[in-house]
Structure formats: structure tokens, C-alpha cells
Design an enzyme around this catalytic site. Structure first.
Site, short mmCIF file in Angstrom:
data_model
loop_
_atom_site.label_atom_id
_atom_site.label_comp_id
_atom_site.label_asym_id
_atom_site.label_seq_id
_atom_site.Cartn_x
_atom_site.Cartn_y
_atom_site.Cartn_z
N HIS A 349 -3.79 -9.52 -5.87
CA HIS A 349 -3.88 -8.21 -5.22
C HIS A 349 -5.35 -7.93 -4.87
CE1 HIS A 349 -2.22 -4.34 -4.04
NE2 HIS A 349 -3.41 -3.87 -4.37
N ALA A 350 -5.60 -7.59 -3.61
CA ALA A 350 -6.98 -7.44 -3.12
C ALA A 350 -7.73 -6.35 -3.90
CB ALA A 350 -6.97 -7.10 -1.64
N HIS A 379 -10.84 -2.53 4.46
CA HIS A 379 -10.59 -1.63 3.33
C HIS A 379 -11.46 -2.05 2.13
CE1 HIS A 379 -7.96 0.84 0.66
NE2 HIS A 379 -8.31 -0.07 -0.22
N GLU A 380 -11.44 -3.33 1.80
CA GLU A 380 -12.17 -3.80 0.62
C GLU A 380 -13.68 -3.70 0.82
OE1 GLU A 380 -10.66 -4.06 -2.02
OE2 GLU A 380 -8.65 -4.13 -1.18
N HIS A 383 -14.94 -0.31 0.24
CA HIS A 383 -15.21 0.02 -1.18
C HIS A 383 -16.62 -0.43 -1.56
CE1 HIS A 383 -11.32 1.45 -2.52
NE2 HIS A 383 -10.68 0.33 -2.24
N GLU A 407 -10.65 5.16 -1.20
CA GLU A 407 -9.63 4.36 -0.50
C GLU A 407 -9.64 4.58 1.01
OE1 GLU A 407 -8.27 2.09 -2.09
OE2 GLU A 407 -8.69 2.75 -4.14
N HIS A 507 0.31 -1.62 -8.91
CA HIS A 507 -0.42 -0.52 -9.53
C HIS A 507 0.27 0.05 -10.76
CE1 HIS A 507 -1.62 -1.07 -5.39
NE2 HIS A 507 -2.76 -0.45 -5.64
N TYR A 517 -4.03 6.83 -2.64
CA TYR A 517 -3.70 6.18 -1.35
C TYR A 517 -3.03 7.16 -0.40
CZ TYR A 517 -4.70 2.03 -4.11
OH TYR A 517 -5.31 1.11 -4.92
O1 X8Z Z 1 -4.02 -1.51 -3.37
C1 X8Z Z 1 -4.48 -1.35 -2.26
C2 X8Z Z 1 -5.79 -2.04 -1.86
C3 X8Z Z 1 -6.69 -2.22 -3.00
S1 X8Z Z 1 -7.38 -0.74 -3.59
C4 X8Z Z 1 -5.48 -3.38 -1.27
N1 X8Z Z 1 -3.81 -0.61 -1.35
C5 X8Z Z 1 -2.54 0.02 -1.66
C6 X8Z Z 1 -1.44 -0.99 -1.88
O2 X8Z Z 1 -1.64 -2.17 -1.53
O3 X8Z Z 1 -0.38 -0.63 -2.36
C7 X8Z Z 1 -4.25 -0.31 0.01
C8 X8Z Z 1 -3.15 0.50 0.61
C9 X8Z Z 1 -2.23 0.89 -0.48
ZN ZN Z 2 -8.64 0.17 -2.22
#
Ligand code: X8Z
Ligand code: ZN
Length: 608
Positions: A349-350, A379-380, A383, A407, A507, A517
Site C-alpha cells: 500500500h503506497a 499524492h505521495e 505528502h 491527503e 486502513h 480522505y
Molecule cells: O491510502 C491512500 C494513499 C496513501 S495515504 C495511497 N489513499 C486512500 C486509499 O487508497 O484508500 C489515497 C486515496 C484513498
Molecule cells: Zn495519503
């Protein structure tokens, strides 16, 4: 002057401080003056910041190694470091109670509040439970990272089953991938329930009713007012979501037949191109407007120009430089993980990291060369840019104005990836005509508008879990009730009694609060609209790019540099002139699409 938790009277507190020692038979001290108490509290919080900073740096490094090499041993190492960090956070928050009721300057009172909120999951002051919590956290996280799906004679990774969900159009195969990934989450359930129990005990010791209430307290407003604020923002964008849902359901029903997608109910969650049905960009070809000019396909542009992960990161770096930010440091390029290694388990997960609260910023991402990951790359990197911008702030100020800001930074920049921008960077030869606007907006709405109710429901679920409204027996049903209520999405099969479908989303086992988000999907449009206005842009918002605009960059930087040193409305005001989060920019951005959707939907029955 602000009173930090005025629940305890100052006189009572001074009496405790002054005579506490005397009770132990030692010499009585003279009561401390107000100035002395303020000085003592200030010294305490500064020392707390220093200690937390050191413990956090150590934990970050352990967490980096663990996420890059997920093994039994690194799980143990990160759990050990996390245990120490939790224990320190709890100990300092406990000691800080001594200063409750002391009249402190605003900035110091703010730091005391942040100290109480420093741990996402607090433990009670109990060494065994602290260890148990840290061990469970590490185990949940690695269970997610290493999850596999037994399918078609092999053990597939999340990346592989996600690819199926994104591209396959046979309901049976989609269902196998969807269901298989959820089987990998089922074993998390008991640990998750125990974790909730321990963390709630910790939250109570800190003076919160439960962990959910604690998370809602992190927005410079009353926690109940925050829940109402989220509802208010959702109400503003819901008509747009409803219109999109109606169209997408009708087109999917056309494609798959009404036995697979009914014309009036919730949409089965395996058909929307994403493992969690959280963004729907991958079903663009099934729902796109017929006729009109062709839009552009970002994936194809990137692949045609032989982009790889580093080149994608380079594009994000270049964008921020064009706004006046410093280039990413060499260590970013040396120490980031850009692609999935074949020979070991990593947390794919990024994520973006700041290892020294200064310049050692990095990302970790199992990048695919496609449009979706091009946006995630921005996005990354966003951050990392934010992290470096607030590096002069003290420990508690060195974070986002609120977590939704963090975010939204890279996403805001990615909204400037327009045809004109793509031409400037050599990715596109010719801008599609205005006839392609609905298609461009549709692609964007499938990613961003579709996300909104998902962004909202994840923590609606967790708030209910932490408050006890949902129990392990009702975890899964409660999850699907919210999925249906907010998203109009349903499980494609009967869920087993022991299913733990929330655990299939990073998450949840990763314990990252999710409301951020939702807020970011509102804020990024608000930032974009404001940036375009600052740039004097008069055309449609989806054609506006602020690439290269140093004046916009300067104001943006001013907001980022503030970090969390001031309440977030001040940061928002610095850049946008407004102190309120506002969904009207989302509505304005998608206005032409909304009109088009309403026309498509006029003879359809919408809703579920
Ligand atoms: O988790 C993330 C990022 C890392 S903070 C990739 N996002 C959420 C997800 O993937 O569920 C970005 C958008 C929503
Ligand atoms: Zn993020």
C-alpha cells in the site's frame, strides 16, 4: 488566553502541586505562582516534544524496515519499538494531567491538546496491555501485507487480484477475486476486537469516551460538531453522487444484464473496477458517453512514452518545482522503494515517509505504469513536500493542518494534469476538443466523486465499533449496512457468519483514520478552484492547470509551512481566504457533467 481543559479548577490544582510532597512527609513548598506554573508547563511540553521526537524517529525507521521486509523478525522489532512509543505517549499524557486547568498561552495549550491526541491507538497505563496492543497491531498489518488468494491454481497477491477486478468483465472471475481477498481478512477478526478493547481502555484513561471520540477531537472543533460537519459536506455533494450512481448502474445493467445488476437496487461491489468499489475509473469504458470526441488515455500516454516509476516520480517532483518548491533530495531517489520486489514480502500500500523530520523523505510504492498510479505518485510526493515544508515547526506542529490537508496536497496538484499540461510535458500531442469535456469529467468523477461516500463510511463504521454500537457479531453486517446506505453498493454474495470484510481494506488492519480522505476529496477541489482563481483562470475548472505558477506556489507554500502550528481554519484562510471547508468547488468542477448526467437519467429511476 486559552484554558486547557478547564474541568479542574486552578486553585485545586495548585493545592495538589503545592502540598502533594508535604503529604509524603517532606518539606512543604510555597504555592507556585501563575508565572511559575506556566514556565513549568512550558518546560514540560518542550521536553515531551523532544522525547517523542526521538522515540518517533526510532519507530519510523523500524516501521520502514518492517514495511520493506515483512518477516516474523521485523514484525517483532517494530512491535517492540511501537510498544515503547505507546508507553511514552501514555506516560507523558498521564503526567500532563498535572497542568490541567493551568491558564496557558494558546500555543502551549494547543501542544497539550496534541499530546493527548498523539497516539492513534492509546493503551492504558499497563505494560502487559501495551505489549499486547503493539503485538496485535504488527500482526494485523503483516497479515494484510502478506495476504494471498488461492485462485486458478496459484497464490495470487493483492496486486494480481486487483488487476483482475480492474480489467476482467466476467462476473464469475470477478467474484472469485473479490471473495478470495476477503477470505484473507477473516483471520483478523478476533485480534481486531481485542485491539478495540485495549485501545478504548487507553482512550478512557486519557479522558475520552472511546477511541472514535478521540479521533473526532482532532479537528480544532467539538467532536460532535465535527461529525455534523462531515454530514454537512456530504449533503452538499450527494446529489452529484446520486446522479453518477444512477448512470453507472444503468450502464452496468445494460452490459451485464439485469439479473447481475438490477435496475433499482444497490450495485454489486465486484463490478466497479476496484477491490473496494471505492473509485470506479476502471469501468470508464462501460459507462463513458457515446459520441462526442475521444478523450485521452493517460495510461496509454505514459506507456507509449516509456515512463517507469522513477520517471513518474520525476514528473511529480517537476510539478512541485514549477510552483517554487525545492527539488526532492538525492536521498529520496536513493532510499525510496518504487517497484514491488519479487523476492520478498513488502507492504505494497503506497505511503510517504519522513525519517528525520527534515530531509530524509521517501515513498514506498509498488508502482504500476498507469494513469491511476500517476495520480497516486503525485499524492505521495505531495505528502513528502508537505513534510519538508513544515520541518521548522516543533514536534506537535510538524504535521498537517488537519489530516485531510495532508491527503489533499498531491491530489490538488494532480487536478492540474490537464490536456494542456500533458502537451507541455510532451506526453500528449494535441488537446482534445471541448466535445471531449464530458468524457474527461466522467473519468475524473469515477475516481473522485465515486470515492466520497466510501471516504465517509469507513470511519462511520469505526466510530460505531469503538463506541460499542457494533460488536464482533455485528461488525460485518454493520459494514455492509453502511456500504449500502452511503454508497448504494452491496456484497455480491452471502457473507459467511465469520467474515470480517472491513479487514480487507488496508486502513482497518493498518489503523489509519479514514475521514481524512473524505475531507481531502472536498479540500483538493477547494484548493484547486482557489488556485485557478488566483491564477486568473476564467475557463472551466477541469481545464485549469496551475503548472509553473509561482505566485500560486508561494501562497500554497505559506499554508504548508504552517503545518499544524495554528488551528486549521487559519491555514485554509492563508491559501483560499476562507475559514470553512466547502463542497461547492466539487459541484462547480463537475457542473457540466451533472447537467449531462441529469439528461441521461431523466427517464431512469434513481436511488436504491
Ligand atoms: O491510502 C491512500 C494513499 C496513501 S495515504 C495511497 N489513499 C486512500 C486509499 O487508497 O484508500 C489515497 C486515496 C484513498
Ligand atoms: Zn495519503
Amino acid at each position: 488566553m486559552k484554558q486547557w481543559n478547564s474541568g479542574v479548577s486552578k486553585l485545586a490544582l495548585m493545592a495538589t502541586v503545592a502540598f502533594g510532597l508535604a503529604a509524603c512527609g517532606e518539606e512543604a513548598e510555597a504555592p507556585k505562582t501563575k508565572a511559575e506554573m506556566t514556565a513549568e508547563a512550558t518546560a514540560f511540553i518542550q521536553e515531551a516534544e523532544q522525547q517523542l521526537f526521538e522515540a518517533a524517529m526510532y519507530l519510523e525507521r523500524m516501521a520502514w524496515v518492517n514495511a520493506n521486509f515483512v518477516t516474523h523478525d521485523t514484525d517483532m522489532l517494530v512491535a517492540e519499538a511501537d510498544k515503547k512509543f505507546i508507553a511514552l505517549g501514555v506516560e507523558l499524557a498521564g503526567k500532563s494531567k498535572k497542568y490541567q486547568g493551568v491558564d496557558l498561552p494558546d500555543d502551549i495549550a494547543r501542544k497539550f491538546e496534541k499530546l493527548r491526541l498523539a497516539l492513534t491507538l492509546p493503551a492504558p497505563e499497563n505494560a502487559d496491555k501495551t505489549k499486547e496492543l503493539a503485538d496485535i497491531k504488527a500482526k494485523l498489518s503483516s497479515t494484510y501485507a502478506t495476504g494471498k488468494v488461492a485462485m486458478e491454481g496459484e497464490q495470487k497477491t493483492l496486486g494480481q487480484v486487483s488487476e483482475i477486478i480492474a480489467t476482467d468483465r466476467t462476473p464469475e472471475r470477478l467474484l472469485a477475486a473479490w471473495d478470495g481477498w476477503r477470505k484473507s481478512a477473516q483471520p483478523m477478526k478476533d485480534d481486531y476486537a481485542r485491539m478495540v478493547e485495549i485501545a478504548n481502555e487507553g482512550a478512557k484513561e486519557l479522558g475520552y469516551p472511546n477511541v472514535g471520540a478521540m479521533w473526532r477531537s482532532n479537528y480544532d472543533m467539538d467532536p460532535d460538531a465535527f461529525a455534523a460537519e462531515a454530514d454537512r459536506l456530504w449533503d452538499g455533494v450527494k446529489p452529484l453522487y446520486d446522479a453518477l450512481h444512477c448512470h453507472v448502474r444503468a450502464e452496468l445493467s445494460d452490459y451485464y444484464g439485469s439479473r447481475v445488476v438490477s435496475e433499482d437496487g444497490a450495485i454489486p461491489a465486484h463490478l466497479l473496477g476496484n477491490m473496494w468499489a471505492q473509485s470506479w475509473g476502471n469501468v470508464f469504458d462501460l459507462v463513458k458517453p457515446e459520441g462526442g470526441a475521444e478523450s485521452y488515455d493517460l495510461t496509454k500516454l505514459l506507456q507509449d512514452k516509456n515512463y517507469d516509476a522513477r520517471k513518474m516520480a520525476g514528473a511529480a517532483d517537476d510539478f512541485f518545482q514549477s510552483l517554487g518548491f525545492d527539488a526532492l533530495p538525492d536521498t529520496f531517489w536513493d532510499r525510496s522503494l518504487f517497484t514491488k520486489p519479487e523476492d520478498r514480502e513488502v507492504q505494497c500500500h503506497a505511503s510517504a515517509w519522513d525519517l528525520d523530520w527534515k530531509d530524509d523523505i521517501r515513498i514506498k510504492m509498488c508502482t504500476k505504469v498507469d494513469g491511476e498510479d500517476f495520480i497516486t505518485m503525485h499524492h505521495e510526493v505531495g505528502h513528502n513536500i508537505y513534510q519538508r515544508a513544515y520541518q521548522e515547526q516543533s514536534f506537535f506542529g510538524a504535521t498537517g493542518a488537519h489530516d485531510g490537508f495532508h491527503e489533499a496536497i498531491g491530489d490538488m496538484v494532480a487536478l492540474s494534469i490537464t490536456p494542456d499540461y500533458l502537451i507541455k510535458t510532451g506526453l500528449l500531442d494535441e488537446a482534445p476538443s471541448a466535445d471531449a469535456d464530458i468524457a474527461i469529467l466522467m473519468q475524473q468523477a469515477l475516481d473522485k466523486v465515486a470515492f466520497l461516500p466510501f471516504g465517509l463510511m469507513v470511519d462511520q463504521w469505526r466510530w460505531k465499533v469503538f463506541s460499542g454500537e457494533l460488536t464482533p457479531d455485528t461488525y460485518n453486517q454493520g459494514w455492509w449496512d453502511l456500504r449500502e446506505k452511503y454508497q448504494g453498493v452491496k456484497a455480491p454474495n452471502d457473507r459467511p457468519a465469520d467474515a470480517f470484510d472491513p479487514g480487507a481494506k488496508y486502513h482497518i488492519p493498518g489503523n489509519t483514520p479514514y475521514m481524512r480522505y473524505f475531507l481531502a476529496h472536498i479540500l483538493q477541489f477547494q484548493f484547486h478552484k482557489s488556485a485557478c482563481e488566483q491564477a486568473g483562470w476564467e475557463g472551466p475548472l477541469h481545464r485549469c492547470s496551475v503548472y509553473g505558477n509561482k505566485e500560486v506556489g508561494e501562497k500554497f507554500k505559506a499554508m504548508l509551512e504552517m503545518g499544524a502550528s495554528k488551528p486549521w481554519p487559519e491555514a485554509l484562510e492563508t491559501f483560499t481566504g476562507s475559514r470553512d471547508m466547502d463542497g461547492s468547488a466539487v459541484v462547480a468542477y463537475f457542473e457540466p457533467l451533472k447537467a449531462w448526467l441529469d439528461e441521461q437519467n431523466k427517464d431512469r429511476t434513481c436511488g436504491w
